[in-house]
Motif scaffolding. Structure first.
Motif, PDB file in Angstrom:
ATOM      1  N   ILE A  67       0.849  -1.189   0.000  1.00 39.46           N
ATOM      2  CA  ILE A  67       0.000   0.000   0.000  1.00 39.46           C
ATOM      3  C   ILE A  67       0.881   1.234   0.000  1.00 39.46           C
ATOM      4  O   ILE A  67       1.666   1.456   0.933  1.00 39.46           O
ATOM      5  CB  ILE A  67      -0.946   0.017   1.221  1.00 39.46           C
ATOM      6  CG1 ILE A  67      -1.795  -1.255   1.257  1.00 39.46           C
ATOM      7  CG2 ILE A  67      -1.814   1.280   1.198  1.00 39.46           C
ATOM      8  CD1 ILE A  67      -2.645  -1.399   2.505  1.00 39.46           C
ATOM      9  N   TRP A  68       0.778   2.005  -1.065  1.00 46.54           N
ATOM     10  CA  TRP A  68       1.468   3.289  -1.159  1.00 46.54           C
ATOM     11  C   TRP A  68       0.634   4.309  -0.400  1.00 46.54           C
ATOM     12  O   TRP A  68      -0.590   4.337  -0.531  1.00 46.54           O
ATOM     13  CB  TRP A  68       1.609   3.720  -2.617  1.00 46.54           C
ATOM     14  CG  TRP A  68       2.472   2.792  -3.421  1.00 46.54           C
ATOM     15  CD1 TRP A  68       2.067   1.724  -4.166  1.00 46.54           C
ATOM     16  CD2 TRP A  68       3.886   2.847  -3.552  1.00 46.54           C
ATOM     17  NE1 TRP A  68       3.151   1.121  -4.749  1.00 46.54           N
ATOM     18  CE2 TRP A  68       4.280   1.793  -4.392  1.00 46.54           C
ATOM     19  CE3 TRP A  68       4.863   3.701  -3.035  1.00 46.54           C
ATOM     20  CZ2 TRP A  68       5.608   1.558  -4.731  1.00 46.54           C
ATOM     21  CZ3 TRP A  68       6.184   3.463  -3.378  1.00 46.54           C
ATOM     22  CH2 TRP A  68       6.550   2.403  -4.217  1.00 46.54           C
ATOM     23  N   VAL A  69       1.273   5.150   0.398  1.00 49.57           N
ATOM     24  CA  VAL A  69       0.566   6.129   1.211  1.00 49.57           C
ATOM     25  C   VAL A  69       1.156   7.515   0.959  1.00 49.57           C
ATOM     26  O   VAL A  69       2.378   7.686   0.993  1.00 49.57           O
ATOM     27  CB  VAL A  69       0.677   5.792   2.721  1.00 49.57           C
ATOM     28  CG1 VAL A  69      -0.020   6.841   3.575  1.00 49.57           C
ATOM     29  CG2 VAL A  69       0.132   4.402   3.007  1.00 49.57           C
ATOM     30  N   ARG A  70       0.263   8.485   0.701  1.00 52.72           N
ATOM     31  CA  ARG A  70       0.679   9.886   0.579  1.00 52.72           C
ATOM     32  C   ARG A  70       0.145  10.627   1.796  1.00 52.72           C
ATOM     33  O   ARG A  70      -1.026  10.460   2.160  1.00 52.72           O
ATOM     34  CB  ARG A  70       0.135  10.518  -0.688  1.00 52.72           C
ATOM     35  CG  ARG A  70       0.639  11.949  -0.889  1.00 52.72           C
ATOM     36  CD  ARG A  70       0.152  12.595  -2.174  1.00 52.72           C
ATOM     37  NE  ARG A  70       0.515  11.810  -3.346  1.00 52.72           N
ATOM     38  CZ  ARG A  70      -0.371  11.295  -4.198  1.00 52.72           C
ATOM     39  NH1 ARG A  70      -1.666  11.475  -4.017  1.00 52.72           N
ATOM     40  NH2 ARG A  70       0.027  10.596  -5.233  1.00 52.72           N
ATOM     41  N   THR A  71       1.003  11.415   2.437  1.00 52.08           N
ATOM     42  CA  THR A  71       0.601  12.177   3.610  1.00 52.08           C
ATOM     43  C   THR A  71       0.713  13.668   3.334  1.00 52.08           C
ATOM     44  O   THR A  71       1.399  14.091   2.411  1.00 52.08           O
ATOM     45  CB  THR A  71       1.481  11.840   4.834  1.00 52.08           C
ATOM     46  OG1 THR A  71       2.828  12.215   4.551  1.00 52.08           O
ATOM     47  CG2 THR A  71       1.407  10.369   5.178  1.00 52.08           C
ATOM     48  N   SER A  72       0.026  14.435   4.160  1.00 54.25           N
ATOM     49  CA  SER A  72       0.188  15.883   4.121  1.00 54.25           C
ATOM     50  C   SER A  72       1.137  16.263   5.246  1.00 54.25           C
ATOM     51  O   SER A  72       1.191  15.589   6.270  1.00 54.25           O
ATOM     52  CB  SER A  72      -1.167  16.579   4.315  1.00 54.25           C
ATOM     53  OG  SER A  72      -1.706  16.244   5.570  1.00 54.25           O
ATOM     54  N   GLY A  73       1.883  17.289   5.060  1.00 57.85           N
ATOM     55  CA  GLY A  73       2.787  17.718   6.119  1.00 57.85           C
ATOM     56  C   GLY A  73       4.048  16.884   6.174  1.00 57.85           C
ATOM     57  O   GLY A  73       4.348  16.087   5.287  1.00 57.85           O
ATOM     58  N   THR A  74       4.775  17.073   7.258  1.00 57.01           N
ATOM     59  CA  THR A  74       6.088  16.452   7.401  1.00 57.01           C
ATOM     60  C   THR A  74       6.152  15.460   8.553  1.00 57.01           C
ATOM     61  O   THR A  74       7.218  15.104   8.998  1.00 57.01           O
ATOM     62  CB  THR A  74       7.156  17.545   7.625  1.00 57.01           C
ATOM     63  OG1 THR A  74       6.799  18.275   8.813  1.00 57.01           O
ATOM     64  CG2 THR A  74       7.254  18.483   6.436  1.00 57.01           C
ATOM     65  N   GLY A 101       9.763  10.238  -4.036  1.00 58.51           N
ATOM     66  CA  GLY A 101       8.887  10.266  -5.197  1.00 58.51           C
ATOM     67  C   GLY A 101       7.504  10.754  -4.853  1.00 58.51           C
ATOM     68  O   GLY A 101       7.283  11.485  -3.886  1.00 58.51           O
ATOM     69  N   GLU A 102       6.553  10.326  -5.630  1.00 58.33           N
ATOM     70  CA  GLU A 102       5.164  10.780  -5.516  1.00 58.33           C
ATOM     71  C   GLU A 102       4.520  10.369  -4.189  1.00 58.33           C
ATOM     72  O   GLU A 102       3.655  11.057  -3.665  1.00 58.33           O
ATOM     73  CB  GLU A 102       4.366  10.206  -6.692  1.00 58.33           C
ATOM     74  CG  GLU A 102       2.923  10.607  -6.727  1.00 58.33           C
ATOM     75  CD  GLU A 102       2.186  10.009  -7.913  1.00 58.33           C
ATOM     76  OE1 GLU A 102       0.952  10.027  -7.874  1.00 58.33           O
ATOM     77  OE2 GLU A 102       2.829   9.519  -8.864  1.00 58.33           O
ATOM     78  N   TRP A 103       4.924   9.235  -3.646  1.00 57.67           N
ATOM     79  CA  TRP A 103       4.345   8.710  -2.418  1.00 57.67           C
ATOM     80  C   TRP A 103       5.305   8.927  -1.258  1.00 57.67           C
ATOM     81  O   TRP A 103       6.517   9.060  -1.455  1.00 57.67           O
ATOM     82  CB  TRP A 103       4.012   7.233  -2.583  1.00 57.67           C
ATOM     83  CG  TRP A 103       3.015   7.024  -3.674  1.00 57.67           C
ATOM     84  CD1 TRP A 103       3.287   6.750  -4.995  1.00 57.67           C
ATOM     85  CD2 TRP A 103       1.603   7.143  -3.583  1.00 57.67           C
ATOM     86  NE1 TRP A 103       2.125   6.676  -5.714  1.00 57.67           N
ATOM     87  CE2 TRP A 103       1.065   6.912  -4.869  1.00 57.67           C
ATOM     88  CE3 TRP A 103       0.731   7.417  -2.536  1.00 57.67           C
ATOM     89  CZ2 TRP A 103      -0.299   6.944  -5.129  1.00 57.67           C
ATOM     90  CZ3 TRP A 103      -0.629   7.433  -2.793  1.00 57.67           C
ATOM     91  CH2 TRP A 103      -1.128   7.204  -4.079  1.00 57.67           C
ATOM     92  N   CYS A 104       4.780   8.937  -0.047  1.00 55.68           N
ATOM     93  CA  CYS A 104       5.593   9.171   1.153  1.00 55.68           C
ATOM     94  C   CYS A 104       6.052   7.878   1.815  1.00 55.68           C
ATOM     95  O   CYS A 104       7.142   7.805   2.362  1.00 55.68           O
ATOM     96  CB  CYS A 104       4.800   9.994   2.165  1.00 55.68           C
ATOM     97  SG  CYS A 104       4.239  11.567   1.521  1.00 55.68           S
ATOM     98  N   MET A 105       5.166   6.865   1.795  1.00 53.40           N
ATOM     99  CA  MET A 105       5.455   5.609   2.468  1.00 53.40           C
ATOM    100  C   MET A 105       4.967   4.429   1.641  1.00 53.40           C
ATOM    101  O   MET A 105       4.039   4.568   0.838  1.00 53.40           O
ATOM    102  CB  MET A 105       4.770   5.564   3.838  1.00 53.40           C
ATOM    103  CG  MET A 105       5.451   6.426   4.869  1.00 53.40           C
ATOM    104  SD  MET A 105       4.547   6.402   6.420  1.00 53.40           S
ATOM    105  CE  MET A 105       3.466   7.778   6.140  1.00 53.40           C
TER     106      MET A 105
END
Length: 154
Positions: A67-74, A101-105
């Protein structure tokens, strides 16, 4: 770290329960010499521990997904810690990697059924700061880390 140390690490990575006698035979050194090398590798933090290889199907979690995960913030570290605790009897978050890249985790998860995966994704999306997910199912896994010299498709 020389070639013998690398061979010892490789052998222990494949089977952490190998006796020092067996290691000694496989790297062509005496058992006391292997003992000293293993001790030094542990002290240097190269060998950090020994773990069991889990048969996820026998445990009732036969489906592997990423599962690719995108988050907001740091706050990726904090979000990652929350994600690692989202498992239950029908699902587990096995690994959480921070990526570029495009995803965070990138999460590696194990689930019992497709509905358990759906429920896990819903819990992931409910975590504060999670903006988006994308999921890929693994159909099979090429596992080169098994005892012996053969590779196994499992």
């Amino acid at each position: 770290m020389d070639a013998i140390d690398r061979k010892i690490v490789s052998l222990l990575r494949d089977n952490g329960r190998l006796s020092q006698e067996t290691l000694a035979q496989r790297v062509h050194l005496s058992r006391p010499a292997v003992h000293e090398r293993v001790k030094r590798l542990e002290e240097q933090g190269i060998l950090r521990g020994y773990q069991a290889l889990v048969d996820w199907e026998a445990l009732g979690l036969p489906i592997t997904a990423f599962i690719w995960v995108r988050t907001s913030g740091t706050q990726c570290h904090e979000v990652g810690q929350l994600l690692m605790r989202l498992g239950n009897q029908e699902s587990i978050v096995e690994e959480c990697h921070r990526v570029t890249g495009e995803w965070c985790m990138l999460l590696k998860v194990r689930v019992a059924l497709p509905l358990a995966l759906q429920a896990l994704i819903d819990r992931i999306r409910a975590v504060p700061d999670v903006q988006a997910t994308m999921t890929t199912l693994a159909l099979s896994t090429l596992n080169a880390r098994v005892s012996g010299d053969e590779e196994v498709l499992g």
